[in-house]
Scaffold this active site. Structure first.
Site, mmCIF file in Angstrom:
data_model
loop_
_atom_site.group_PDB
_atom_site.id
_atom_site.type_symbol
_atom_site.label_atom_id
_atom_site.label_comp_id
_atom_site.label_asym_id
_atom_site.label_seq_id
_atom_site.Cartn_x
_atom_site.Cartn_y
_atom_site.Cartn_z
ATOM 1 N N ASP A 128 0.402 -19.955 17.180
ATOM 2 C CA ASP A 128 1.610 -19.462 16.515
ATOM 3 C C ASP A 128 2.616 -20.588 16.266
ATOM 4 O OD1 ASP A 128 3.292 -17.328 15.546
ATOM 5 O OD2 ASP A 128 4.458 -17.482 17.396
ATOM 6 N N ARG A 181 0.801 -1.222 0.000
ATOM 7 C CA ARG A 181 0.000 0.000 0.000
ATOM 8 C C ARG A 181 0.835 1.273 0.000
ATOM 9 N NH1 ARG A 181 -3.622 -2.063 4.801
ATOM 10 N NH2 ARG A 181 -1.608 -3.026 5.182
ATOM 11 N N HIS A 239 4.253 -25.369 13.457
ATOM 12 C CA HIS A 239 5.642 -25.844 13.433
ATOM 13 C C HIS A 239 5.849 -27.137 14.233
ATOM 14 C CE1 HIS A 239 6.252 -22.103 11.559
ATOM 15 N NE2 HIS A 239 6.493 -21.364 12.610
ATOM 16 N N LYS A 298 13.491 -26.358 6.994
ATOM 17 C CA LYS A 298 14.781 -26.358 7.705
ATOM 18 C C LYS A 298 15.545 -27.636 7.362
ATOM 19 C CE LYS A 298 13.406 -23.535 11.654
ATOM 20 N NZ LYS A 298 14.252 -22.356 11.645
ATOM 21 N N GLU A 315 12.433 -20.336 22.517
ATOM 22 C CA GLU A 315 12.945 -19.082 21.956
ATOM 23 C C GLU A 315 13.339 -18.149 23.088
ATOM 24 O OE1 GLU A 315 10.939 -17.616 18.248
ATOM 25 O OE2 GLU A 315 9.247 -18.357 19.392
ATOM 26 N N ASP A 323 -3.830 -1.284 -3.568
ATOM 27 C CA ASP A 323 -4.693 -1.582 -2.428
ATOM 28 C C ASP A 323 -5.151 -3.038 -2.584
ATOM 29 O OD1 ASP A 323 -6.776 -1.930 -0.725
ATOM 30 O OD2 ASP A 323 -7.744 0.002 -1.151
ATOM 31 N N LYS A 376 8.196 -18.531 24.569
ATOM 32 C CA LYS A 376 9.017 -17.335 24.370
ATOM 33 C C LYS A 376 9.665 -16.989 25.698
ATOM 34 C CE LYS A 376 6.951 -15.484 20.268
ATOM 35 N NZ LYS A 376 7.957 -15.858 19.258
ATOM 36 N N LYS A 409 1.781 -18.459 7.056
ATOM 37 C CA LYS A 409 0.980 -18.758 8.231
ATOM 38 C C LYS A 409 0.633 -17.452 8.956
ATOM 39 C CE LYS A 409 2.940 -19.557 12.123
ATOM 40 N NZ LYS A 409 3.599 -18.507 12.927
ATOM 41 N N ASP A 467 5.216 -23.681 5.765
ATOM 42 C CA ASP A 467 5.610 -23.807 7.168
ATOM 43 C C ASP A 467 7.132 -23.878 7.116
ATOM 44 O OD1 ASP A 467 6.501 -24.773 9.641
ATOM 45 O OD2 ASP A 467 4.583 -25.723 10.025
ATOM 46 N N HIS A 468 7.801 -22.790 7.490
ATOM 47 C CA HIS A 468 9.241 -22.749 7.215
ATOM 48 C C HIS A 468 10.009 -23.808 8.002
ATOM 49 C CE1 HIS A 468 9.402 -20.167 10.807
ATOM 50 N NE2 HIS A 468 10.701 -20.366 10.839
HETATM 51 C C1 BG6 Z 1 7.226 -17.952 13.410
HETATM 52 C C2 BG6 Z 1 6.466 -17.479 14.617
HETATM 53 O O1 BG6 Z 1 6.401 -18.702 12.563
HETATM 54 O O2 BG6 Z 1 8.309 -18.768 13.833
HETATM 55 C C3 BG6 Z 1 7.368 -16.709 15.547
HETATM 56 O O3 BG6 Z 1 5.394 -16.648 14.206
HETATM 57 C C4 BG6 Z 1 8.592 -17.521 15.890
HETATM 58 O O4 BG6 Z 1 6.682 -16.324 16.733
HETATM 59 C C5 BG6 Z 1 9.249 -18.087 14.642
HETATM 60 O O5 BG6 Z 1 9.511 -16.672 16.560
HETATM 61 C C6 BG6 Z 1 10.338 -19.087 14.984
HETATM 62 O O6 BG6 Z 1 11.035 -19.431 13.828
HETATM 63 P P1 BG6 Z 1 12.584 -19.799 13.901
HETATM 64 O O7 BG6 Z 1 12.928 -20.242 12.512
HETATM 65 O O8 BG6 Z 1 13.305 -18.561 14.319
HETATM 66 O O9 BG6 Z 1 12.695 -20.891 14.922
#
Ligand code: BG6
Length: 507
Positions: free
Chosen positions: A247, A53, A252, A194, A228, A95, A353, A160, A189-190
């Site tokens: 989250d 935007r 994950h 990994k 984390e 937009d 966290k 996500k 989903d990253h």
């Molecule tokens: C994200 C979450 O998908 O993954 C975050 O929204 C989290 O809250 C993060 O910190 C963790 O990813 P990684 O790769 O740093 O372990």
């Protein structure tokens, strides 16, 4: 997922990023594209178009991106590589809710395609807040940008969180399917991207000694930890709505669990693998209200202190967070899988966290041998430690096996020792990857193995929904219940202690 040693550059395409001025684009997507370029995995005919935007032109956008990436890469920044790749990025203000913007985009993409010699393959990356996912997909469809032909593919990567509960996830799937076919949709989903998570498949199915003991006869229980050290950072508005269950657990941790617990697929085909992921998730015993109370723990961090003496604020004192927030920043749950392989083996998942460190691992704890003949002859410990296989996902990537060895000397006593595999000892660590590199590359190549199908997403929400319902009906009474920089609430230790276990101490 590439199986060759020297992968080829991905096919040419135009990558269109919605949310181009956002945090994810700057922190993850552009660095990942730059890493792919430096590994020669992008076609010279790739083009990138940012849409957001904010009003600016392509030149201003290129400069902003360059500044951001330099701040991540520091002195190692390769200007020539940048100029030849991301340095040619285009920008179009638009937009997301306005149909007109998509008609403009359509024209813009034709122009970019001509200028860059890029073909009509379009990868749309939705790096926007989730409230835009449905509308962008719908408008792309209306503008004719979702239609494929023999020569041109159209793909959609969705970030996500995919929905915020079962109902909204189903609704979003239905909306996407009105404009895109399932084979065009890549739900990211990253964690699945990994290296260390992909390596769980390599370790399990590429070694003859592993699978025979990967079942209830030998495995006592499994622990999956994603800890984390960061707090909520500047994501208050998102995190207040999400919380750790949505989250992290709903995506994950269940993704890691599905790779750990799946059956061997019949082939390396995307659907064969994804069928097995879904099969194991469907075998998880569903939670009823009683079980939610018994087998789940939620927590929220209070104030705390780093080892250096630095004070850390409580979650409720972080900027943008409500002073009486009920959002959980920590979750631990116990799951049972009703399958031939896993009957009776508890799986414990935890994530939080503001833990004392950033640490993700899978622990496979094995049963003792049938006859503990050494007991009583050892003086230094009252019992023999079980064997543990630790799959270290991050940051210290590798695998270790903890086993018992004889202590040298005349007395026959045993103590636990550790056999280690470290990635850095074998592989080129300069090939950096956050997970996004693999996923973007795979999507450009049309390989959906590491992406979530519609049914996978819905199975995850089916599992999590009863927990959401009970937690919503019974707001937490004891928040905050763990200090920042600690390993979470006491109840999480009790969850395991009840079964005679404890969380593996991170060393
Ligand atoms: C994200 C979450 O998908 O993954 C975050 O929204 C989290 O809250 C993060 O910190 C963790 O990813 P990684 O790769 O740093 O372990």
């Amino acid at each position: 997922m590439s199986q060759t040693k020297q992968p080829l550059a991905a096919p040419p395409a135009i990558i269109v990023i919605f949310g181009a001025a956002g945090d994810l684009t700057k922190r993850k997507l552009i660095p990942a594209l730059f890493n792919l370029a430096s590994q020669k995995l992008l076609s010279p005919k790739i083009a990138m178009v940012g849409v957001d935007r904010v009003e600016m032109d392509s030149e201003a956008y290129r400069q902003t991106l360059g500044r951001e990436v330099k701040s991540f890469t520091g002195e190692g920044f390769d200007q020539a590589l940048w100029d030849a790749n991301i340095g040619k990025a285009y920008y179009m203000p638009g937009d997301f809710r306005d149909a007109e913007s998509y008609l403009q985009l359509k024209k813009f993409l034709l122009q970019v395609g001509e200028e860059q010699g890029a073909p009509c393959n379009y990868l749309f990356y939705l790096a926007t807040p989730p409230s835009f996912f449905g509308v962008i997909a719908t408008e792309l469809g209306r503008a004719g940008l979702a239609e494929e032909s023999d020569d041109c593919w159209r793909r959609l990567i969705i970030e996500k969180p995919f929905g915020r509960d079962l109902e909204s996830a189903r609704a979003l799937n239905a909306t996407l399917h009105q404009s895109f076919h399932e084979h065009q949709i890549y739900r990211i989903d990253h964690y699945l991207g990994k290296e260390t998570v992909q390596n769980i498949m390599a370790y399990r199915f590429g070694n003859g000694t592993v699978e025979p003991i990967w079942n209830h006869r030998y495995v006592d229980h499994v622990q999956i930890t994603v800890a984390e050290s960061l707090g909520v950072e500047d994501r208050a508005s998102y995190y207040e709505e999400a919380g750790a269950l949505r989250d992290m657990i709903a995506n994950h941790l269940l993704a890691v669990l599905s790779v750990v617990a799946m059956e061997p697929p019949n082939s390396f085909d995307a659907n064969a693998i994804r069928d097995e992921h879904i099969k194991v998730l469907k075998a998880i015993q569903p939670f009823d209200a009683e079980q939610v109370l018994l087998d789940t723990v939620r927590g929220q961090y209070g104030e705390g202190m780093l080892a250096s003496g630095e004070h850390l604020p409580a979650y409720r004192d972080e900027p943008g967070i409500a002073g009486d927030s009920h959002t959980e920043t920590y979750v631990a749950i116990k799951l049972m899988i009703d399958s031939w392989r896993w009957a009776g083996v508890p799986f414990y998942l935890r994530t939080g966290k503001r833990m004392p460190g950033r640490y993700s691992e899978v622990v496979i704890q094995y049963r003792h041998g049938p006859n503990m003949m050494f007991r009583g002859v050892r003086e230094r410990r009252s019992d023999i430690e079980p064997n543990r296989l630790v799959l270290r996902i991050q940051p210290d990537e590798g695998i270790s096996m903890e086993f018992n060895a004889k202590v040298p000397g005349t007395e026959f006593s045993v103590l636990p020792v550790r056999m280690d595999f470290d990635y850095e000892d074998y592989f080129d660590e300069s090939v950096t990857s956050s997970g996004y590199e693999t996923l973007i590359y795979d999507c450009l190549c049309g390989d959906a193995t590491l992406f979530k199908r519609a049914d996978y997403i819905e199975v995850c929400w089916e599992l999590v929904q009863p927990i959401l319902d009970v937690w919503q009906a019974l707001p937490p009474r004891s928040f905050p219940n763990y200090p920042a920089c600690s390993w979470g609430p006491e109840e999480a230790d009790e969850l395991l202690a009840r079964d005679g276990y404890q969380w593996r101490m991170v060393k």
